[in-house]
Scaffold this active site. Structure first.
Site, PDB file in Angstrom:
ATOM      1  N   ASP B 164      23.861  48.508  65.519  1.00  0.00           N
ATOM      2  CA  ASP B 164      24.633  49.712  65.870  1.00  0.00           C
ATOM      3  C   ASP B 164      25.662  49.348  66.941  1.00  0.00           C
ATOM      4  O   ASP B 164      26.100  48.200  67.020  1.00  0.00           O
ATOM      5  CB  ASP B 164      23.662  50.791  66.361  1.00  0.00           C
ATOM      6  CG  ASP B 164      24.144  52.204  66.044  1.00  0.00           C
ATOM      7  OD1 ASP B 164      25.246  52.569  66.490  1.00  0.00           O
ATOM      8  OD2 ASP B 164      23.437  52.943  65.360  1.00  0.00           O
ATOM      9  N   HIS B 203      26.122  56.035  70.303  1.00  0.00           N
ATOM     10  CA  HIS B 203      25.503  56.162  68.979  1.00  0.00           C
ATOM     11  C   HIS B 203      24.238  55.309  68.884  1.00  0.00           C
ATOM     12  O   HIS B 203      23.199  55.752  68.397  1.00  0.00           O
ATOM     13  CB  HIS B 203      26.556  55.713  67.951  1.00  0.00           C
ATOM     14  CG  HIS B 203      26.239  56.008  66.524  1.00  0.00           C
ATOM     15  ND1 HIS B 203      25.583  55.099  65.718  1.00  0.00           N
ATOM     16  CD2 HIS B 203      26.499  57.080  65.741  1.00  0.00           C
ATOM     17  CE1 HIS B 203      25.473  55.603  64.491  1.00  0.00           C
ATOM     18  NE2 HIS B 203      26.010  56.803  64.485  1.00  0.00           N
ATOM     19  N   TYR B 304      23.086  52.487  47.706  1.00  0.00           N
ATOM     20  CA  TYR B 304      22.573  51.452  46.813  1.00  0.00           C
ATOM     21  C   TYR B 304      21.210  51.859  46.263  1.00  0.00           C
ATOM     22  O   TYR B 304      20.426  52.542  46.934  1.00  0.00           O
ATOM     23  CB  TYR B 304      22.409  50.133  47.548  1.00  0.00           C
ATOM     24  CG  TYR B 304      23.675  49.432  47.955  1.00  0.00           C
ATOM     25  CD1 TYR B 304      23.600  48.263  48.697  1.00  0.00           C
ATOM     26  CD2 TYR B 304      24.937  49.903  47.617  1.00  0.00           C
ATOM     27  CE1 TYR B 304      24.748  47.579  49.085  1.00  0.00           C
ATOM     28  CE2 TYR B 304      26.087  49.235  47.996  1.00  0.00           C
ATOM     29  CZ  TYR B 304      25.982  48.071  48.729  1.00  0.00           C
ATOM     30  OH  TYR B 304      27.114  47.401  49.108  1.00  0.00           O
ATOM     31  N   SER B 362      23.024  59.652  60.611  1.00  0.00           N
ATOM     32  CA  SER B 362      22.709  58.562  61.536  1.00  0.00           C
ATOM     33  C   SER B 362      21.503  58.885  62.383  1.00  0.00           C
ATOM     34  O   SER B 362      20.853  57.970  62.906  1.00  0.00           O
ATOM     35  CB  SER B 362      23.893  58.296  62.479  1.00  0.00           C
ATOM     36  OG  SER B 362      24.977  57.791  61.780  1.00  0.00           O
TER      37      SER B 362
END
Lengths: 120, 479
Positions: B164, B203, B304, B362
């Site tokens: 991150d 973050h 994915y 997130s």
């Protein structure tokens, strides 16, 4: 339907260094029963040596990510193009991307532990 | 008429402490003030060695046999009054001998004479340090992780890759959370020496604490409060793919079992497909945020088929409006995300101290990564597919949640643990029946019976071993 947008490293002057990330085909180096990463190193070196011989040039900088079978490389465009064409290589991507991978939070505020907004 | 208590004291010491209840409350007042009546009542009481000794004991002077130790000690202590009056209660308290007791019982102003037993505290049966109830964020409560903590599953021993903007290792909730910290340059080379854990933004601290934040007092924001982070700065300061790959490569080499990535490129980018395949081949579960751009969108690698794609839900069990979701033309897992986790109003640490609330996938992703850490502790030999299936199998769709937006729904730590290990942390333990302790009388009876039956007397060493702590009485040497 979204399509794969695998971009080739940007073409620049033939002698200018280009930064790329090259991914080796997992089947060329990965042995699922063996956690050791030495085969990725060996495969990467073998491929780079081959391209050195073909191109007659040296890359400016090389970093092999042994555990994931990728290579970060700064070299002439011709070198990168030749490297991407080798059978052990799955793909080559430009290293520097236009956007950040950070997923910005939708809302953010300073609070106390119980969610009360702090007065500045 | 004496009470057994008074009689017992008179027999053993010749005096007794008594409480005298007077016939009228006013009598105590008048007794306290009226010299004549007071003198009459007071004459029935006497100074007592017992009350003297208690004074001496308070003065810290040793006493022998319950009586005055020395004349000098006695002189140093002020003699207590033989009787004390409590006018508002209508009672008198003092020491009497048999004659005084008889006189009190005949006194016209005395209603009752009763014994004054020593007052002792009511000792608690059990003492334990007070524990403040745990203060958990709503996300932790929604996942029911506390039940796993109480059963010992805290993520201990599990390494989680955290890639991150960085991580503030100085935050009170970060203490001990980081096993190793790294920073990569734009080429993917590890910066050396490795800096102390810091955040280039906020973050990373927020997401990292949600994975493995430690308790601050009784406050909890981390799903796996004993898991260890392999945390690296891989974004901000240059959008270099090699930085992210460098971080993944490093964390894999450091033995991560879970990868938490609240990162992604908008749309479909297949450059990470082989990387995620390598991670799964190495038994690492990639837990990736799906994106914050709403329905019909997603980010790579969070879209994915070979990762655990995570969307966001709010406290009311609704999928967040901003949470991405998308359908792909593929057979394997065509719809992303595969589940949703708490991602709205998520309180976690702020770099420099304090807390922040953030909304985003997130924030949801580290909840699932932390849950995976708890499960890996429970079964370190579990395959990535087993852990992933346990998490997905534990999910439930809340009312109003559509699979196209929420995948399987929200996970449940208790259910996930049971699916993976068979352990039900909510099952009540079986209570062992209490065995009755033999009284001394019963023990001596049993001893006598054994002796009669001809059982051999236990040896001296066996008897000593049966009574630890008691000093063996040895024979005194003769001079």
């Amino acid at each position: 339907m979204p399509s794969s947008r695998s971009k080739k490293p940007q073409k620049a002057a033939a002698t200018a260094a280009v930064q790329a990330v090259v991914t080796l085909r997992p089947e060329s180096w990965l042995d699922e029963s063996d956690a050791k990463a030495s085969r990725a190193d060996q495969v990467a070196q073998r491929v780079l040596d081959r391209v050195r011989q073909k191109c007659g040039t040296e890359p400016e900088r090389v970093k092999v990510f042994s555990n994931i079978g990728s290579i970060s490389i700064a070299a002439e465009q011709r070198f990168i193009d030749q490297l991407a064409a080798e059978p052990e290589v799955l793909r080559a991507d430009p290293n520097i991307q236009q956007e950040s991978m950070k997923i910005e939070p939708r809302r953010k505020r300073e609070v106390d532990f119980h969610g009360k907004t702090k007065k500045r | 008429m004496t009470t057994p208590l008074i009689e017992s004291e008179l027999d053993s010491t010749g005096v007794a402490q008594v409480i005298v209840i007077l016939k009228t409350p006013g009598a105590a007042t008048s007794l306290a003030s009226a010299a004549g009546d007071k003198k009459r009542i007071s004459a029935h009481f006497r100074s007592s060695e017992m009350s003297m000794n208690s004074q001496i004991a308070e003065a810290g002077v040793k006493k022998a046999g319950g009586f005055l130790a020395s004349a000098a000690a006695a002189k140093s202590v002020k003699a207590p009054p033989p009787v004390r009056y409590y006018p508002n209660l209508g009672i008198a308290l003092g020491t009497v001998d048999r004659a005084g007791l008889a006189a009190l019982e005949k006194d016209p102003d005395v209603a009752t004479v009763t014994g004054a037993p020593p007052i002792s505290p009511i000792w608690p049966e059990h003492v334990a340090a007070a524990k403040a109830p745990k203060d958990l964020t709503w996300g932790l409560k929604a996942l029911r992780v506390e039940a796993l903590w109480n059963a010992g599953y805290t993520g201990k021993g599990v390494r989680v890759g955290h890639l991150d903007t960085g991580f503030d290792g100085n935050h009170p909730m970060a203490k001990g959370a980081v096993l190793k910290f790294a920073e990569f340059d734009l080429f993917g080379d590890l910066k050396s020496p490795a800096p102390k854990a810091y955040d280039t933004d906020d973050h990373g601290t927020h997401s990292g604490i949600t994975i493995a934040g430690r308790a601050a007092g009784n406050r909890h924001a981390g799903v796996a409060p004993e898991a260890r982070l392999l945390s690296a700065i891989v974004i901000e300061g240059g959008n270099a793919l090699a930085r992210v790959l460098g971080g993944i490569d490093w964390a894999l080499g450091e033995g991560m079992q879970v990868l938490s990535m609240s990162l992604g490129f908008r749309g479909w980018w297949d450059n990470f497909v082989p990387i995620m395949a390598v991670l799964r081949a190495r038994n690492v579960l990639p837990v990736i945020a799906v994106g914050n751009e709403g329905p019909g969108t997603s980010r790579s690698p969070g879209n994915y088929p070979n990762v655990l794609s995570v969307g966001a839900m709010d406290e009311n069990g609704r999928v967040a409006n901003f949470s991405s979701s998308q359908s792909f033309a593929r057979q394997q897992r065509p719809n992303v995300p595969y589940l949703v986790a708490p991602g709205v109003d998520i309180i976690s640490a702020k770099p420099g101290g304090g807390y922040q609330s953030m909304d985003g996938t997130s924030m949801a992703t580290p909840h699932v990564a932390g849950l995976a850490a708890l499960l890996y502790q429970a079964n370190p030999n579990a395959s990535v597919a087993e852990v992933e299936n346990a998490i997905l199998g534990s999910c439930t769709l809340r009312p109003g949640m559509r699979p196209s937006r929420a995948g399987a729904g929200c996970p449940d730590a208790v259910k996930a643990l049971k699916l993976l290990t068979g352990v039900d942390v909510t099952a009540k333990p079986k209570v062992k029946p209490k065995t009755k302790k033999k009284s001394k009388k019963a023990k001596s009876k049993a001893k006598a019976k054994a002796k009669k039956a001809g059982a051999p007397r236990p040896t001296k060493s066996a008897r000593s071993a049966a009574r630890p702590g008691r000093k063996a009485k040895g024979r005194k040497k003769r001079a």
